[in-house]
Design a protein around this motif. Structure first.
Motif, PDB file in Angstrom:
ATOM      1  N   UNK A   5      -1.541  22.337  -1.107  1.00  0.00           N
ATOM      2  CA  UNK A   5      -1.747  21.740   0.246  1.00  0.00           C
ATOM      3  C   UNK A   5      -1.421  20.531   0.846  1.00  0.00           C
ATOM      4  N   UNK A   6      -0.414  21.076   1.865  1.00  0.00           N
ATOM      5  CA  UNK A   6       0.167  19.997   2.101  1.00  0.00           C
ATOM      6  C   UNK A   6       0.269  19.663   3.465  1.00  0.00           C
ATOM      7  N   UNK A   7      -0.977  19.747   3.957  1.00  0.00           N
ATOM      8  CA  UNK A   7      -1.708  19.621   5.737  1.00  0.00           C
ATOM      9  C   UNK A   7      -3.178  18.840   4.921  1.00  0.00           C
ATOM     10  N   UNK A   8      -3.340  18.707   4.036  1.00  0.00           N
ATOM     11  CA  UNK A   8      -4.937  17.762   3.570  1.00  0.00           C
ATOM     12  C   UNK A   8      -4.083  16.519   2.787  1.00  0.00           C
ATOM     13  N   UNK A   9      -2.541  16.228   2.469  1.00  0.00           N
ATOM     14  CA  UNK A   9      -2.046  15.191   1.428  1.00  0.00           C
ATOM     15  C   UNK A   9      -1.423  15.017   3.229  1.00  0.00           C
ATOM     16  N   UNK A  10      -1.425  15.115   4.088  1.00  0.00           N
ATOM     17  CA  UNK A  10      -0.922  14.877   5.702  1.00  0.00           C
ATOM     18  C   UNK A  10      -2.272  14.182   6.368  1.00  0.00           C
ATOM     19  N   UNK A  11      -3.157  14.887   6.037  1.00  0.00           N
ATOM     20  CA  UNK A  11      -4.175  14.565   6.298  1.00  0.00           C
ATOM     21  C   UNK A  11      -4.738  13.215   6.315  1.00  0.00           C
ATOM     22  N   UNK A  12      -4.830  12.879   5.082  1.00  0.00           N
ATOM     23  CA  UNK A  12      -5.624  12.351   4.527  1.00  0.00           C
ATOM     24  C   UNK A  12      -4.371  10.694   3.729  1.00  0.00           C
ATOM     25  N   UNK A  13      -2.929  10.664   4.308  1.00  0.00           N
ATOM     26  CA  UNK A  13      -1.771   9.715   4.486  1.00  0.00           C
ATOM     27  C   UNK A  13      -2.410   8.309   5.644  1.00  0.00           C
ATOM     28  N   UNK A  14      -3.026   7.546   4.860  1.00  0.00           N
ATOM     29  CA  UNK A  14      -3.170   6.381   5.506  1.00  0.00           C
ATOM     30  C   UNK A  14      -2.181   6.284   7.602  1.00  0.00           C
ATOM     31  N   UNK A  15      -0.800   7.066   6.848  1.00  0.00           N
ATOM     32  CA  UNK A  15       0.357   6.438   8.118  1.00  0.00           C
ATOM     33  C   UNK A  15      -0.226   8.126   9.081  1.00  0.00           C
ATOM     34  N   UNK A  16      -0.996   9.248   8.462  1.00  0.00           N
ATOM     35  CA  UNK A  16      -0.826   9.651   9.519  1.00  0.00           C
ATOM     36  C   UNK A  16      -2.031   9.610  10.615  1.00  0.00           C
ATOM     37  N   UNK A  17      -3.234   8.759   9.846  1.00  0.00           N
ATOM     38  CA  UNK A  17      -4.645   8.608  10.427  1.00  0.00           C
ATOM     39  C   UNK A  17      -4.983   7.548  11.833  1.00  0.00           C
ATOM     40  N   UNK A  18      -4.065   7.584  12.228  1.00  0.00           N
ATOM     41  CA  UNK A  18      -3.737   6.435  13.527  1.00  0.00           C
ATOM     42  C   UNK A  18      -4.225   6.428  15.033  1.00  0.00           C
ATOM     43  N   UNK A  77       0.973  -1.445  -0.012  1.00  0.00           N
ATOM     44  CA  UNK A  77       0.134   0.179  -0.139  1.00  0.00           C
ATOM     45  C   UNK A  77       0.630   1.431  -0.090  1.00  0.00           C
ATOM     46  N   UNK A  78       0.017   2.341  -0.616  1.00  0.00           N
ATOM     47  CA  UNK A  78       0.976   3.558  -0.953  1.00  0.00           C
ATOM     48  C   UNK A  78       0.486   4.520   0.220  1.00  0.00           C
ATOM     49  N   UNK A  79       1.290   3.919   1.688  1.00  0.00           N
ATOM     50  CA  UNK A  79       0.292   4.104   2.930  1.00  0.00           C
ATOM     51  C   UNK A  79       0.726   5.910   3.275  1.00  0.00           C
ATOM     52  N   UNK A  80       1.671   6.647   2.702  1.00  0.00           N
ATOM     53  CA  UNK A  80       2.166   7.515   3.098  1.00  0.00           C
ATOM     54  C   UNK A  80       1.976   8.690   1.523  1.00  0.00           C
TER      55      UNK A  80
END
Length: 271
Positions: free
Chosen positions: A187-200, A164-167
């Motif tokens: 939109x780097x905040x949006x990218x970070x918020x929608x990366x699985x690695x940051x959704x734990x 998976x492309x988790x980040x």
């Protein structure tokens, strides 16, 4: 001798008659105002008098609903062996399974997690609860499966990711991500918020049964290992495996066998 031969013919005929069935169906998305195809595999013992668990299996970037069954036709054997329905939906060329804030008409989170699940439950004899649903996928679909399960644990009880492309953040110019999230530089905040690695933060221990793997030669390997370490830090139980291999169908065709066994065990313990 003749009786033995006739018995063998009967057994073979029964086996053929019990083979899994592969259908291509047309589902509907009200939010996107269009019909969307999916492959649905039903096991040979499927009948309306029994409820079956469902595995949703997502394709990768540039793929479509037919990828899995074309590249790995032995999925039918897994459906038969584990008595589960397998649904391979279309996630568009590069939706990344988001409801895109920038691409009009790209609402694949809503489609997969709500519209498609409801359609399958209406048209097939399913265990219509999170205890009868799992989701996994490869590459873009691996990210999508975890993304959808993390955000919709009331819909899916188990989830997985293969390569998976988790980040997403390390790849600001790859795989049309900017088409669904906007440019990373703006939109780097949006990218970070929608990366699985940051959704734990969405997870609590044992909320979902999780299986994650990636090949040693895969360009996503480092990021999957980082995800594994973060799950350990948060004490989130999960099955994590690194096997020899790259970002290839040879790897995924092997990996899906481990995933279906894992989900079968989840379904069995929650009967």
């Amino acid at each position: 001798m003749k009786q033995t031969f006739l018995l063998l013919l009967f057994v073979l005929a029964a086996a053929v008659g019990m083979a899994a069935k592969v259908d291509t169906v047309s589902t509907s998305s009200k939010d996107m105002h269009k019909d969307i195809k999916a492959v649905v595999i039903t096991p040979g013992d499927y009948n309306s008098g029994r409820k079956f668990p469902v595995l949703y299996l997502l394709h990768g970037f540039s793929g479509n609903y037919s990828d899995w069954i074309k590249k790995d036709p032995e999925l039918t054997h897994l459906s038969d062996e584990y008595h589960m329905i397998i649904v391979c939906p279309d996630g568009d060329f590069a939706s990344w399974y988001f409801d895109s804030p920038v691409k009009a008409g790209s609402k694949y989170e809503t489609y997969i997690s709500s519209e498609l699940v409801s359609w399958i439950d209406r048209h097939y004899s399913t265990i219509a609860s999170r205890m009868g649903r799992a989701i996994t996928g490869l590459s873009m679909g691996g990210h999508g499966a975890l993304y959808l399960a993390f955000r919709h644990p009331g819909t899916f009880g188990a989830a997985g990711s293969m390569s998976g492309g988790v980040d997403l953040c390390p790849f600001p110019e790859s795989w049309d991500l900017d088409q669904v999230l906007g440019k990373y530089s703006e939109n780097h905040v949006r990218w970070e918020e929608n990366s699985v690695i940051n959704m734990l933060y969405l997870l609590t221990p044992n909320l979902l049964d999780l299986i994650i793997d990636c090949g040693t030669d895969d360009f996503f390997n480092t990021y999957n290992n980082n995800l594994h370490e973060k799950l350990l830090e948060r004490k989130i139980p999960h099955d994590y495996t690194v096997r020899p291999g790259g970002h290839t169908w040879e790897y995924w065709s092997n990996s899906i066998r481990y995933h279906t066994l894992f989900f079968h065990q989840f379904f069995e313990k929650n009967k």
